[in-house]
Design a protein around this motif. Structure first.
Motif, mmCIF file in Angstrom:
data_model
loop_
_atom_site.group_PDB
_atom_site.id
_atom_site.type_symbol
_atom_site.label_atom_id
_atom_site.label_comp_id
_atom_site.label_asym_id
_atom_site.label_seq_id
_atom_site.Cartn_x
_atom_site.Cartn_y
_atom_site.Cartn_z
ATOM 1 N N THR A 56 0.898 -1.116 -0.226
ATOM 2 C CA THR A 56 -0.029 -0.052 0.204
ATOM 3 C C THR A 56 0.784 0.955 -0.197
ATOM 4 N N PHE A 57 0.365 2.355 -0.598
ATOM 5 C CA PHE A 57 0.803 3.802 -0.407
ATOM 6 C C PHE A 57 0.832 4.890 0.127
ATOM 7 N N GLN A 58 0.861 5.436 0.575
ATOM 8 C CA GLN A 58 0.461 6.962 1.022
ATOM 9 C C GLN A 58 0.874 7.991 0.841
ATOM 10 N N VAL A 59 0.781 8.869 0.202
ATOM 11 C CA VAL A 59 1.601 10.439 0.684
ATOM 12 C C VAL A 59 1.281 10.799 1.637
ATOM 13 N N VAL A 60 2.483 10.732 2.423
ATOM 14 C CA VAL A 60 2.576 11.826 3.424
ATOM 15 C C VAL A 60 2.720 13.290 3.471
ATOM 16 N N SER A 61 3.614 13.632 2.632
ATOM 17 C CA SER A 61 3.289 14.924 2.415
ATOM 18 C C SER A 61 3.889 15.346 0.734
ATOM 19 N N SER A 62 4.091 16.545 0.319
ATOM 20 C CA SER A 62 4.058 16.931 -0.894
ATOM 21 C C SER A 62 5.102 18.700 -1.244
ATOM 22 N N ALA A 63 6.076 18.557 -1.286
ATOM 23 C CA ALA A 63 7.477 19.066 -1.835
ATOM 24 C C ALA A 63 7.021 20.439 -2.554
ATOM 25 N N THR A 64 6.050 19.932 -3.739
ATOM 26 C CA THR A 64 5.693 20.966 -4.789
ATOM 27 C C THR A 64 4.544 19.935 -4.839
ATOM 28 N N ASP A 65 3.977 20.233 -6.075
ATOM 29 C CA ASP A 65 3.206 19.803 -7.728
ATOM 30 C C ASP A 65 4.017 18.590 -7.929
ATOM 31 N N THR A 66 5.211 17.938 -7.694
ATOM 32 C CA THR A 66 5.634 16.981 -8.353
ATOM 33 C C THR A 66 6.585 15.570 -7.558
ATOM 34 N N ASN A 67 6.738 16.641 -6.221
ATOM 35 C CA ASN A 67 7.789 15.395 -5.324
ATOM 36 C C ASN A 67 7.180 15.446 -4.327
ATOM 37 N N HIS A 68 7.295 14.593 -4.223
ATOM 38 C CA HIS A 68 6.057 13.934 -2.720
ATOM 39 C C HIS A 68 6.659 13.035 -1.852
ATOM 40 N N LEU A 69 6.710 12.857 -0.771
ATOM 41 C CA LEU A 69 7.635 11.483 -0.236
ATOM 42 C C LEU A 69 6.110 10.904 0.480
ATOM 43 N N VAL A 70 5.939 9.360 0.154
ATOM 44 C CA VAL A 70 5.212 8.220 0.007
ATOM 45 C C VAL A 70 5.730 7.383 0.910
ATOM 46 N N LYS A 71 4.739 7.181 1.562
ATOM 47 C CA LYS A 71 5.464 5.325 2.997
ATOM 48 C C LYS A 71 4.670 4.538 2.214
ATOM 49 N N VAL A 72 5.259 3.137 2.426
ATOM 50 C CA VAL A 72 5.095 1.986 1.796
ATOM 51 C C VAL A 72 4.785 1.130 2.967
ATOM 52 N N GLU A 73 3.760 0.536 2.596
ATOM 53 C CA GLU A 73 4.363 -0.541 3.568
ATOM 54 C C GLU A 73 3.236 -1.914 2.783
ATOM 55 N N LYS A 74 3.258 -3.295 3.338
ATOM 56 C CA LYS A 74 2.933 -4.027 2.806
ATOM 57 C C LYS A 74 1.226 -4.392 3.089
ATOM 58 N N ALA A 75 0.646 -5.016 2.238
ATOM 59 C CA ALA A 75 -0.492 -4.768 2.306
ATOM 60 C C ALA A 75 -1.511 -5.254 3.370
ATOM 61 N N ASP A 76 -0.258 -6.608 4.838
ATOM 62 C CA ASP A 76 -0.793 -6.368 5.606
ATOM 63 C C ASP A 76 -0.710 -5.593 7.048
ATOM 64 N N GLY A 77 -0.452 -4.679 5.884
ATOM 65 C CA GLY A 77 0.014 -3.631 7.229
ATOM 66 C C GLY A 77 1.348 -3.177 7.927
ATOM 67 N N THR A 78 2.257 -4.866 7.526
ATOM 68 C CA THR A 78 3.568 -5.037 7.949
ATOM 69 C C THR A 78 4.322 -4.077 7.653
ATOM 70 N N ALA A 79 5.165 -3.008 8.490
ATOM 71 C CA ALA A 79 6.393 -2.289 8.571
ATOM 72 C C ALA A 79 7.228 -3.307 7.257
ATOM 73 N N LEU A 80 8.218 -2.294 6.546
ATOM 74 C CA LEU A 80 8.921 -2.479 4.970
ATOM 75 C C LEU A 80 10.551 -3.032 5.982
ATOM 76 N N SER A 81 11.262 -3.663 5.398
ATOM 77 C CA SER A 81 13.056 -3.121 5.995
ATOM 78 C C SER A 81 13.485 -2.764 5.074
ATOM 79 N N VAL A 82 14.990 -1.520 5.238
ATOM 80 C CA VAL A 82 15.403 -0.992 3.937
ATOM 81 C C VAL A 82 15.513 -1.986 2.848
ATOM 82 N N ASP A 83 15.575 -3.068 2.587
ATOM 83 C CA ASP A 83 15.939 -4.149 1.395
ATOM 84 C C ASP A 83 14.581 -4.542 0.473
ATOM 85 N N GLU A 84 13.318 -3.900 1.842
ATOM 86 C CA GLU A 84 12.216 -4.439 0.982
ATOM 87 C C GLU A 84 11.852 -2.728 -0.099
ATOM 88 N N THR A 85 12.571 -1.942 0.850
ATOM 89 C CA THR A 85 12.425 -1.066 0.608
ATOM 90 C C THR A 85 12.516 -0.481 -1.388
#
Length: 110
Positions: A56-85
């Protein structure tokens, strides 16, 4: 003479404290991506444009109309590791409407 003895004791300790190995300058933040989009891609449409099965992907914030910080999780809500990211990043590279995808890093002063 006494102050000179203290200097001889403290000076090597001060030098040793300064000579410690610094922390790494860049640390990847697991589950966070920086996403650049083409003009005209709305923030609301971004999670769908980034859709990857099992995540799942969630836009956390946007610096501009075209630059975004996106949070990514597994579909079950589990956090990702660095390698998974990093693996998700590879799946998103070259997507239509996406100019770039990078891992988010914490930069520490050296």
């Amino acid at each position: 003479m006494r102050p000179m003895r203290w200097l001889l004791v403290i000076l090597p300790l001060a030098v040793a404290a300064c000579a410690t190995t610094p922390k790494p300058a860049d640390d990847v933040v697991p589950g966070q991506l920086l996403v650049g989009t083409e003009a005209g891609t709305s923030v609301e449409a971004l999670p769908e444009a980034l859709a990857v099965e099992g995540y799942t992907f969630q836009v956390v914030s946007s610096a501009t109309d075209t630059n975004h910080l996106v949070k990514v999780e597994k579909a079950d809500g589990t956090a990702l590791s660095v390698d998974e990211t990093k693996a998700v990043l590879e799946k998103l590279s070259g997507r239509k409407g996406v100019r770039f995808v990078e891992v988010n890093r914490v930069r520490q002063p050296r």
